[in-house]
Each structure stands twice: as C-alpha cells, then as structure tokens.
Scaffold this active site. Structure first.
Site, mmCIF file in Angstrom:
data_model
loop_
_atom_site.group_PDB
_atom_site.id
_atom_site.type_symbol
_atom_site.label_atom_id
_atom_site.label_comp_id
_atom_site.label_asym_id
_atom_site.label_seq_id
_atom_site.Cartn_x
_atom_site.Cartn_y
_atom_site.Cartn_z
ATOM 1 N N ARG A 235 0.714 -1.294 -0.018
ATOM 2 C CA ARG A 235 -0.147 0.081 -0.061
ATOM 3 C C ARG A 235 0.886 1.246 0.146
ATOM 4 O O ARG A 235 0.446 2.357 0.494
ATOM 5 C CB ARG A 235 -1.052 -0.004 1.191
ATOM 6 N N ALA A 237 2.815 4.238 0.983
ATOM 7 C CA ALA A 237 2.879 4.900 2.156
ATOM 8 C C ALA A 237 2.172 4.466 3.167
ATOM 9 O O ALA A 237 2.320 4.659 4.544
ATOM 10 C CB ALA A 237 2.745 6.498 2.044
ATOM 11 N N ALA A 240 1.653 -2.319 4.479
ATOM 12 C CA ALA A 240 1.548 -3.624 3.783
ATOM 13 C C ALA A 240 0.838 -4.423 4.482
ATOM 14 O O ALA A 240 0.607 -4.462 5.873
ATOM 15 C CB ALA A 240 2.687 -4.388 3.301
ATOM 16 N N ASP A 267 9.933 -3.532 -6.193
ATOM 17 C CA ASP A 267 11.077 -4.565 -6.583
ATOM 18 C C ASP A 267 11.920 -4.826 -5.314
ATOM 19 O O ASP A 267 12.280 -5.758 -4.887
ATOM 20 C CB ASP A 267 11.693 -4.279 -7.706
#
Length: 307
Positions: A235, A237, A240, A267
C-alpha cells in the site's frame, strides 16, 4: 531511513528470479508534464526491469540469486548484464542479436511514476531458457516470477514453465503481479488460473483491485488466499498487509522517508520480503525487512541499490 540494505544472513538459500531486463530512462520531473511543451527534469539512464531489479536487491542482501532473462545483442544488453554481474547477480541471460534490449521510459513526479515500455528481447524468453537455468542451479530453494512474463502472450510460456518446473523440483514460488493495466487486459480470472497455489503472491493496491475488487487491502488479501497460499498487498506509504490460508493477518506500517523516486520500490520491497521469508522469518519480520528496503529505494533515483 539511512544506510544500505541489511544482509539477510545465511538462512536464505538461492533464489531464481525469472523476468525482464531493461534499460530505464528515468525522468524525475520538477512539475506535472506540460503537454506540448517542456518540463524540467533530472534524467538518468540506468538498469531496470522488475525481475532484474529484484535480483539486484536480493544480491545486495547477500542472498545467492540467479536471474533468468533475455537481452539483445546490443551495447545496452551487454551493459545490463555487466551491471548485474557487478552487483553480485548470477546471470542466466540469453542474448538475441536480432532483437533490442528492452527499454522503459519512466516519468516520476509527485510520488508516482508512469512508464512507457518496449519489452524488446524480453519477449524472446522461452521455456527452454528456464529449464536450462534451473538445471544449472541445483542449490535453488525458491523461484520468483515477475508477472510481466505471464502478461504478454509471447513470453507467457516461459512464465508458466517456470512455475511448473519449480513445483517439479520442490521449490517454493512467488509471483509479483507486476502492473494493473496489463492485468486488466488479460483479465483477473485468467491470471489467477496461471498462478493458482503459488506460495506467495505480491500485488500493489491497484493490482489487488484488479484481481480482487474493492479498495480495502485486508479484504483484498483475504479474498486472494484461495488462489495463493500467502498474499501480500503493498500500500505504499500506508504500509503492507499479509494474509494466508492459515488465517494469519498482519499489517505493518511503512517507514517514513523523503520520497525522491518510487521507481523500483516495489521490486526492493519484494526482495526484502523474499530474503527474510525464504530465510525462515515470520510474516511481521518479513514485512518489516520489505519495508526497510522499499524505504531505501524511494530515497534514491533509479531502481537499483548502490553498487
């Protein structure tokens, strides 16, 4: 965030990464593009490609990594392979003299980036390339696939073979969903059928919306666990989310950092996640490592760790 990537340690076995190798032309814009006119920017030519970037960030954490990809027989292809080798990546990269090395123009502004892509020789990646690379990496423990390989019909066979061959060899697998627009073109149902039962599926918010609908990351991650054993929704900023079939649900906030260029941040996040998880880390620790590398990536121009 200061300093470089933290080494993953000896627990992480060899990771085989399959996917694109490209040249990135990164333009960090001073303002929104002025259509039909000029916009000041800092411009840099650098190595790119989702798979190549992830491999480079894995190598920066001292994880043994082999990249399976394709480049042209041009100066750009030779430069890309040399860069990756210099960063510690073992390159199982096929050269195609009659095709150009892939190129991506990246326009970065206001914390977002837009990409214009010519995949070039990446379209030539084949199932035979994958089999040869895996035969040459008997110490492989995990296979990570960039979904760009699946999302284009010309290279799809290589992506499907990568997942099948990994299963045959008893490797764990992960797939990065790559990009929302091509996901929409192939359709969520088709894509999810290709990656069914992978050990780990990564998607950003836009990609998760294509694959699962809705806008709430926790619900999206949970909705995708019937298709993948573990799901991570990135997500930016906002941090996650991790969800898995065992019922584990983890949310980790993002690290605060001054954003310079978001190119390759996902990545780097993937590399941090894999280095930790393949090495045996629990979901919270894996997400924290992922966020740490993502923060390093957004604080610098370009998609690769410093050499």
């Amino acid at each position: 965030m200061t300093g470089g990537p933290v080494p993953a340690g000896p627990g992480a076995g060899r990771v085989v990464v399959v996917g694109d190798v490209v040249t990135d032309v990164v333009a960090v814009l001073a303002a929104a593009p002025a259509t039909g006119s000029d916009t000041p920017a800092r411009i840099r030519f650098t190595g790119g490609g989702q798979a190549a970037n992830t491999a480079a960030w894995l190598a920066a954490q001292r994880v043994p990594v082999t990249l399976v990809g394709a480049v042209g027989g041009d100066d750009a292809g030779r430069a890309r392979v040399a860069e990756l080798t210099g960063l510690g990546v073992d390159c199982a990269v096929t050269r195609h003299p009659d095709a150009p090395t892939g190129t991506v123009i990246v326009l970065a502004a206001a914390g977002e980036r837009t990409m214009v892509t010519e995949r070039g020789a990446n379209l030539r990646l084949s199932a035979a390339d994958v089999d040869a690379a895996l035969a040459g990496t008997p110490d492989a423990r995990h296979l990570h696939l960039s979904a760009y390989t699946l999302l284009d019909a010309a290279s799809r066979g290589a992506g499907l073979r990568a997942l099948a061959a990994a299963h045959e060899r008893g490797l764990t697998t992960s797939v990065d969903a790559a990009s929302a627009a091509p996901l929409r073109r192939v359709g969520a149902a088709a894509f999810l059928s290709w990656v069914r039962d992978v050990d780990l599926l990564l998607a950003n918010a836009d990609e998760a919306a294509v694959l699962a609908g809705g806008v709430e990351a926790v619900a999206q991650a949970r909705a995708l666990t019937p298709m993948a054993r573990r799901v991570v929704v990135k997500r930016g900023a906002a941090g996650a989310v991790w969800a898995d079939r065992a019922g584990t649900l983890v949310e980790v906030p993002a690290r605060r950092v001054d954003v310079v260029d978001v190119t390759g941040a996902g990545d780097a996040f993937a590399a941090g996640l894999l280095a930790a998880w393949v090495g045996g880390a629990a979901p919270v620790a894996a997400l924290e490592r992922a966020g740490e590398l993502g923060a390093v990536a957004v604080a610098t121009v370009g998609a690769r760790p410093a050499g």
